[in-house]
Design a protein around this motif. Structure first.
Motif, short mmCIF file in Angstrom:
data_model
loop_
_atom_site.label_atom_id
_atom_site.label_comp_id
_atom_site.label_asym_id
_atom_site.label_seq_id
_atom_site.Cartn_x
_atom_site.Cartn_y
_atom_site.Cartn_z
N VAL A 179 -0.02 -1.19 0.30
CA VAL A 179 -0.37 0.11 0.16
C VAL A 179 1.02 1.35 -0.15
N VAL A 180 1.72 1.32 0.70
CA VAL A 180 3.40 1.88 1.26
C VAL A 180 3.54 2.67 -0.02
N GLY A 181 4.44 1.75 -1.42
CA GLY A 181 4.81 1.86 -2.36
C GLY A 181 3.24 1.71 -3.64
N PHE A 182 2.35 1.79 -3.27
CA PHE A 182 1.53 2.16 -4.20
C PHE A 182 0.70 3.10 -4.29
N ALA A 183 0.99 4.12 -2.16
CA ALA A 183 0.47 4.89 -2.82
C ALA A 183 1.29 6.42 -3.86
N THR A 184 2.07 5.61 -4.19
CA THR A 184 3.55 7.08 -4.81
C THR A 184 2.87 7.48 -5.98
N GLY A 185 1.97 6.46 -6.30
CA GLY A 185 1.36 6.69 -8.05
C GLY A 185 2.20 6.38 -9.05
N TYR A 186 3.34 5.70 -8.48
CA TYR A 186 3.82 5.47 -9.83
C TYR A 186 3.44 4.36 -10.36
N ILE A 187 3.43 3.80 -9.60
CA ILE A 187 2.53 1.69 -10.52
C ILE A 187 1.36 1.82 -10.22
N GLU A 188 0.93 0.41 -11.07
CA GLU A 188 -0.52 0.26 -10.76
C GLU A 188 -0.19 -1.66 -11.18
N VAL A 189 -1.65 -1.64 -10.14
CA VAL A 189 -1.66 -3.02 -10.36
C VAL A 189 -0.53 -4.25 -11.48
N LYS A 190 -0.88 -3.62 -12.85
CA LYS A 190 -0.38 -4.75 -14.13
C LYS A 190 1.05 -4.22 -13.96
N ASP A 191 1.57 -3.53 -13.15
CA ASP A 191 3.73 -3.39 -12.99
C ASP A 191 3.41 -4.50 -11.23
N MET A 192 2.68 -4.25 -10.95
CA MET A 192 2.94 -5.67 -9.50
C MET A 192 3.01 -6.71 -9.78
#
Length: 529
Positions: A482-495
């Motif tokens: 969640v902390v990484g996702f909060a940056t807005g640089y990545i999406e679910v597809k990247d993960m």
């Protein structure tokens, strides 16, 4: 009159039949209804209905209903049918309506100690960003690892290695919160928006994903790096008291090589997907070593406010690390009979920022609430949804149904046991937000199965615990995500793009190390008392 009609641009030159006009209107209405966006909205409840009507599970009806809710929520998350914060609130009505939990029980999941930990950590991270501390740290790390000329894979390796090392000695969430502002400080030097090239965009994603997954791998390498390892050691001691306990050094001899192997796999995967051939040329203009040195000099010495924010952050890290050390060495948490959690000290230390003066202007504090308006409440809702779903999976009996799939291990070949256990545990941990909860659920069951299989319990227990830490695919799988996702640089597809091959690489590494290094360190080729 005829001339006036023909001169009017709004009137057609030829009369249109009313039926044709109604047909066109009906067709346009259908087109406006059957859009990809509307289909995505319908997909969630449609999948839930299919599961409820067609799927039969060997267990309570609540388990099947919970599976339907999972399909609904994850369909909306993946397709972005409705805004993610709205999807994150859907468990508040889905769980009560499907008979899984009461409204009060679901609401309690959205105010958890881990959420308090993340909330307090985000406030501290905002303070770090406000006083440009992240920029100072980012400049120093970039200077050390960027190379001359710039080498993007080497810089990425340095960022990931620093994150993994920090995570070896503190909570994974704490390490992610500490390193993420540093990561964003590096990539904020690059262009944004339409002017950003494809190579620059890919490198930004690589940095965020690298920090995110490196902290998970760093925590895996030491006994105190994550709660999962401590739970494993505690369960081993309680279930098999006559056996030699898992000490810090014993786990390190196995955990560190395992984490190191998976770490290099992570670096290789990130370089393969995100470090393109033109990365060096695209990034060198913004990460020039001489220019970085000049910028660091321009920052000058640290002011009082910066020192105090770092002091508060340092105190928080010490409190996190010493709250609960081992069973033999209780931390300061024992003074409060276990009532205080990581979230307790996180919010307490964040509160200090609103009390300590910044010595810039009279009456000003290090932080005020206006600076906190950037708090990512949408991501906090996302984390709450993860906890609500995790509680629903357990209370509905779905977790027990999933864990019963481990029965096939009794007939599995010896060398296939470790990867099979790790695979099942790693899939389960994607849906149970707490890695600790997954470990507590799966590891005792594995210890029981090992007795009927007549194999060493750690042959199953260790892969089960490590698999619980491989939560790489979904933002809700762990608070660090969640902390990484909060940056807005990545999406679910990247993960999913990076997390899936990384998960496969981790399982492959464990399947090699368990029968070899595991046999040497833990003696899994011997009998237990």
């Amino acid at each position: 009159m005829a001339n006036s009609i023909s001169d009017d641009p709004k009137n057609p030159l030829l009369p249109i039949n009313d039926e044709i006009q109604r047909g066109l209107s009906f067709r346009s209405s259908l087109i406006s209804i059957f859009t990809p966006k509307n289909f995505s909205i319908i997909l969630g409840p449609l999948l839930a209905a299919i599961i409820c009507l067609c799927v039969k599970l060997d267990g309570p009806v609540a388990g099947r209903n919970m599976l339907a809710i999972l399909a609904w929520v994850f369909a909306w998350w993946l397709t972005k049918a409705v805004p993610m914060p709205v999807t994150s609130m859907s468990p508040l009505f889905l769980l009560p309506l499907f008979g899984i939990s009461s409204a009060d029980e679901v609401a309690h999941s959205y105010v958890d100690d881990v959420i308090a930990l993340v909330l307090g950590s985000f406030i501290l991270a905002l303070a770090v960003e406000h006083y440009n501390i992240h920029r100072r740290l980012a400049l120093n790390i970039t200077l050390i690892f960027c190379g001359d000329p710039l080498n993007p894979p080497l810089l990425l390796l340095g960022i990931c290695a620093t994150s993994a090392f920090v995570s070896m000695w503190m909570h994974n969430v704490a390490a992610t919160v500490m390193m993420m502002p540093v990561a964003t400080g590096i990539i904020q030097r690059l262009p944004t928006g339409p002017t950003q090239s494809n190579a620059e965009n890919k490198f930004c994603r690589a940095v965020i994903l690298g920090v995110l997954y490196s902290t998970a791998l760093g925590g895996m390498s030491t006994l105190t790096g994550t709660g999962v390892n401590l739970i494993l050691a505690g369960l081993w001691k309680s279930l098999f008291p006559h056996e030699q306990p898992i000490s810090f050094s014993k786990w390190f001899f196995f955990g560190f090589p395992s984490a190191l192997l998976i770490f290099f796999a992570l670096w290789g995967i990130l370089c393969l997907f995100y470090c393109t051939r033109d990365s060096e040329q695209a990034l060198s203009a913004y990460l020039d070593k001489a220019h970085l040195k000049r910028e660091l000099e321009l920052l000058g010495p640290m002011a009082f406010a910066e020192k105090m924010v770092l002091t508060v952050f340092g105190m928080l890290i010490v409190l996190w690390m010493t709250r609960s050390i081992t069973e033999d060495i209780p931390g300061w948490g024992a003074l409060f009979n276990g009532r205080a959690g990581d979230g307790t000290v996180s919010v307490m230390m964040a509160t200090l920022l609103f009390i300590i003066p910044n010595k810039k202007q009279k009456g000003e504090r290090l932080m005020d609430w206006n600076k906190c308006k950037k708090l990512p409440w949408d991501l906090i809702l996302l984390l709450g949804a993860g906890f609500a779903i995790a509680d629903g999976v357990q209370s509905s009996g779905l977790a027990e149904m999933l864990s019963k799939t481990l029965d096939f291990l009794e007939k599995a070949p010896y060398l296939a046991i470790a990867p099979a256990v790790c695979l099942v545990s790693s899939i389960l941990t994607e849906f149970i937000t707490s890695n600790n909860a997954t470990t507590t659920l799966v590891v005792p069951l594995l210890a029981q199965i090992s007795e009927t299989m007549h194999v060493h319990p750690l042959l199953l227990m260790i892969p089960g615990a490590i698999g619980a830490q491989l939560a790489f695919l979904l933002p809700t799988a762990t608070p660090s995500n969640v902390v990484g996702f909060a940056t807005g640089y990545i999406e679910v597809k990247d993960m999913i793009k990076i997390g899936l091959p990384l998960k496969i690489a981790a399982i492959a590494a464990l399947s090699i190390l368990m029968p070899t290094l595991g046999a040497y360190v833990f003696g899994i080729n011997k009998d237990v008392l």
